[in-house]
Design a protein around this motif. Structure first.
Motif, mmCIF file in Angstrom:
data_model
loop_
_atom_site.group_PDB
_atom_site.id
_atom_site.type_symbol
_atom_site.label_atom_id
_atom_site.label_comp_id
_atom_site.label_asym_id
_atom_site.label_seq_id
_atom_site.Cartn_x
_atom_site.Cartn_y
_atom_site.Cartn_z
ATOM 1 N N UNK A 37 0.888 -1.161 -0.007
ATOM 2 C CA UNK A 37 0.030 0.003 -0.032
ATOM 3 C C UNK A 37 0.897 1.351 0.164
ATOM 4 N N UNK A 38 2.086 1.231 -0.435
ATOM 5 C CA UNK A 38 2.849 2.363 -0.595
ATOM 6 C C UNK A 38 2.343 3.306 -1.544
ATOM 7 N N UNK A 39 2.237 4.733 -1.227
ATOM 8 C CA UNK A 39 2.033 5.658 -2.223
ATOM 9 C C UNK A 39 2.807 6.188 -3.134
ATOM 10 N N UNK A 40 2.506 6.976 -4.080
ATOM 11 C CA UNK A 40 3.521 7.699 -5.063
ATOM 12 C C UNK A 40 3.971 8.945 -4.387
ATOM 13 N N UNK A 41 5.132 9.313 -5.043
ATOM 14 C CA UNK A 41 5.756 10.444 -4.585
ATOM 15 C C UNK A 41 5.090 11.558 -5.393
ATOM 16 N N UNK A 42 5.229 12.845 -4.855
ATOM 17 C CA UNK A 42 4.806 14.040 -5.314
ATOM 18 C C UNK A 42 5.781 14.509 -6.394
ATOM 19 N N UNK A 43 5.092 15.334 -7.445
ATOM 20 C CA UNK A 43 6.115 16.004 -8.675
ATOM 21 C C UNK A 43 6.781 17.157 -7.958
ATOM 22 N N UNK A 44 8.015 17.499 -8.514
ATOM 23 C CA UNK A 44 8.693 18.446 -7.794
ATOM 24 C C UNK A 44 8.272 19.668 -8.580
ATOM 25 N N UNK A 45 8.461 20.900 -7.960
ATOM 26 C CA UNK A 45 8.017 22.240 -8.680
ATOM 27 C C UNK A 45 8.690 22.807 -9.962
ATOM 28 N N UNK A 46 8.179 23.408 -10.769
ATOM 29 C CA UNK A 46 8.888 23.844 -11.611
ATOM 30 C C UNK A 46 9.096 25.321 -11.587
ATOM 31 N N UNK A 47 9.941 25.864 -12.553
ATOM 32 C CA UNK A 47 10.469 27.435 -12.621
ATOM 33 C C UNK A 47 9.649 27.849 -13.728
ATOM 34 N N UNK A 48 9.162 28.848 -13.583
ATOM 35 C CA UNK A 48 8.415 29.398 -14.828
ATOM 36 C C UNK A 48 8.857 30.929 -14.829
ATOM 37 N N UNK A 49 8.954 31.592 -16.122
ATOM 38 C CA UNK A 49 9.260 33.007 -16.374
ATOM 39 C C UNK A 49 7.608 33.430 -16.851
ATOM 40 N N UNK A 50 7.433 34.657 -16.137
ATOM 41 C CA UNK A 50 6.205 35.417 -16.517
ATOM 42 C C UNK A 50 6.282 36.764 -16.905
ATOM 43 N N UNK A 51 5.848 37.106 -18.160
ATOM 44 C CA UNK A 51 5.724 38.741 -18.460
ATOM 45 C C UNK A 51 5.113 39.655 -17.483
ATOM 46 N N UNK A 52 5.656 40.651 -17.045
ATOM 47 C CA UNK A 52 4.825 41.661 -16.246
ATOM 48 C C UNK A 52 5.021 43.024 -16.606
ATOM 49 N N UNK A 53 3.798 43.512 -17.111
ATOM 50 C CA UNK A 53 4.065 44.900 -17.579
ATOM 51 C C UNK A 53 4.268 46.009 -16.417
ATOM 52 N N UNK A 54 4.208 45.298 -15.244
ATOM 53 C CA UNK A 54 4.401 46.557 -14.062
ATOM 54 C C UNK A 54 5.889 46.766 -13.840
ATOM 55 N N UNK A 55 6.732 45.796 -14.228
ATOM 56 C CA UNK A 55 8.069 46.286 -14.326
ATOM 57 C C UNK A 55 8.742 46.773 -15.693
ATOM 58 N N UNK A 56 9.623 47.398 -15.256
ATOM 59 C CA UNK A 56 10.464 48.012 -16.534
ATOM 60 C C UNK A 56 11.927 47.994 -16.455
ATOM 61 N N UNK A 57 12.338 47.416 -15.384
ATOM 62 C CA UNK A 57 13.844 46.871 -15.198
ATOM 63 C C UNK A 57 13.756 45.508 -14.718
#
Length: 388
Positions: A37-57
């Motif tokens: 009855x051994x359960x599965x391990x969880x997936x590791x987190x990913x790293x994403x890039x996201x465009x944000x117009x509130x930043x300019x530098x």
């Protein structure tokens, strides 16, 4: 005083590794042969890039040199699934280009607000021994380890988004023109390289319309080879729809200076020659009408020319009309649409990058910090519940 305009950062990113599956055999009172009855391990987190117009530098990332996603949790008994690692989202301004810091290879381009790109995928969690049961193997005593994490050190490079880019030698009057046409207040002084960082200004036009103008530090001959400040900032006009070349009216040979500027752009990126161009002869308040007519005969014939004076306002209205007409011409619109679909990014020249970062006083070496050095490395576990 340290500038708030940051267009280069180097960051070490790491996704989360997958949690290991559980190897557990159920053994309780009244059910001695409960099976796996051994359960599965969880997936590791990913790293994403996201465009944000509130930043300019990229200032908000300058001191955040390590970005790690969370590891997946390990599986448990009673078929308990491990927790999924938390994803990490890196918000960047629109116009950010990402390169692999070790190889210089182009990775991705964040060009519009809300765009999300997966930089590093988290490792999948391992399967527990419950998944391996079968009629011929009713008590499997093995489980899968999770997939390993991914690591990458990246260079993030900002290329400003603007409609019109100003190109000229130091003290050509670029900052003065920007301050005259918009509300931007760049530093203006009578010495070379007064402008040390790009400036953006919104130029108002008729019927509440407007366009964005970008001023970059002056270009000198040899800028494409690293001389002056031009090499670092030339990329900020790569995305501009229109280039406004500026040459002072008291120059000995206006056509020669224009050709030198054009040659530096061609050496830096030959695709810049495909952009629409306008030539502005600045400081025309020093010239009389007769001299202006004489100079017109010596100017290049393949580009539209406007004589202006940002101090007196001479020719500025004509210049805005010319720029607006060129920006909205059918050929320029078609070129802009095509460029967005077929924009080609060259791989990074790492030798030049090292020189640029060292000149800025940046530490180009980033050391990995592993938070899991003392983590339990056992891949399997065997648990047995005590009888009451």
């Amino acid at each position: 005083m340290e500038s708030n305009f940051v267009d280069y950062v180097k960051i070490c990113c790491r996704s989360g590794k997958g949690g290991r599956g559980s190897m557990h055999l159920k053994h309780v009172k009244y059910n001695p042969n409960g099976g796996p009855d051994g359960g599965d391990g969880g997936d590791g987190g990913s790293v994403y890039l996201r465009g944000n117009h509130n930043y300019w530098t990229l200032l908000h990332l300058k001191y955040q040199r390590h970005i790690f996603a969370q590891h997946g949790g390990n599986g448990g008994k009673d078929k308990c699934h491990g927790t999924k690692g938390k994803d990490e989202y890196i918000d960047v301004p629109c116009g950010t280009v990402v390169y692999n810091a070790e190889t210089g290879k182009f990775v991705c381009d964040i060009s519009y607000d809300g765009q999300v790109v997966c930089l590093l995928k988290g490792g999948r969690g391992g399967l527990g021994n419950f998944q391996f049961r079968s009629p011929t193997n009713q008590a499997p005593r093995y489980a899968q380890p999770g997939e390993p994490m991914q690591e990458m050190t990246v260079i993030m490079e900002l290329k400003l988004l603007a409609d019109v880019g100003l190109v000229g030698f130091p003290n050509a009057g670029k900052s003065t023109l920007l301050s005259s046409l918009s509300s931007a207040k760049p530093k203006i002084a009578n010495y070379p390289f007064t402008t040390l960082e790009p400036s953006l200004g919104i130029v108002g036009y008729h019927d509440k319309q407007s366009f964005v103008m970008a001023d970059i530090p002056g270009i000198i001959e040899g800028a494409s080879e690293g001389k002056g400040l031009g090499l670092r900032f030339l990329r900020h006009i790569e995305r501009n729809s229109l280039l406004l070349f500026m040459v002072p009216g008291d120059t000995d040979d206006i056509k020669h200076e224009y050709e030198v500027l054009l040659g530096e752009l061609e050496k830096f990126n030959p695709e810049m020659l495909d952009k629409h161009r306008v030539l502005a002869v600045t400081k025309s308040d020093l010239l009389d009408e007769e001299l202006i007519e004489m100079l017109r005969e010596t100017l290049p014939t393949d580009v539209q020319t406007v004589f202006i004076s940002a101090v007196t306002g001479y020719g500025l209205e004509e210049l805005k009309n010319v720029l607006w007409k060129e920006l909205n011409s059918e050929s320029n619109k078609l070129q802009t649409i095509t460029a967005e679909d077929t924009l080609v990014h060259r791989d990074k020249d790492m030798s030049r990058f090292q020189i640029e970062m060292e000149a800025e006083g940046e530490n180009v070496d980033i050391f990995m910090v592993d938070a899991d050095e003392v983590e339990d490395l056992d891949d399997f576990e065997y648990e047995e519940e005590e009888r009451p």
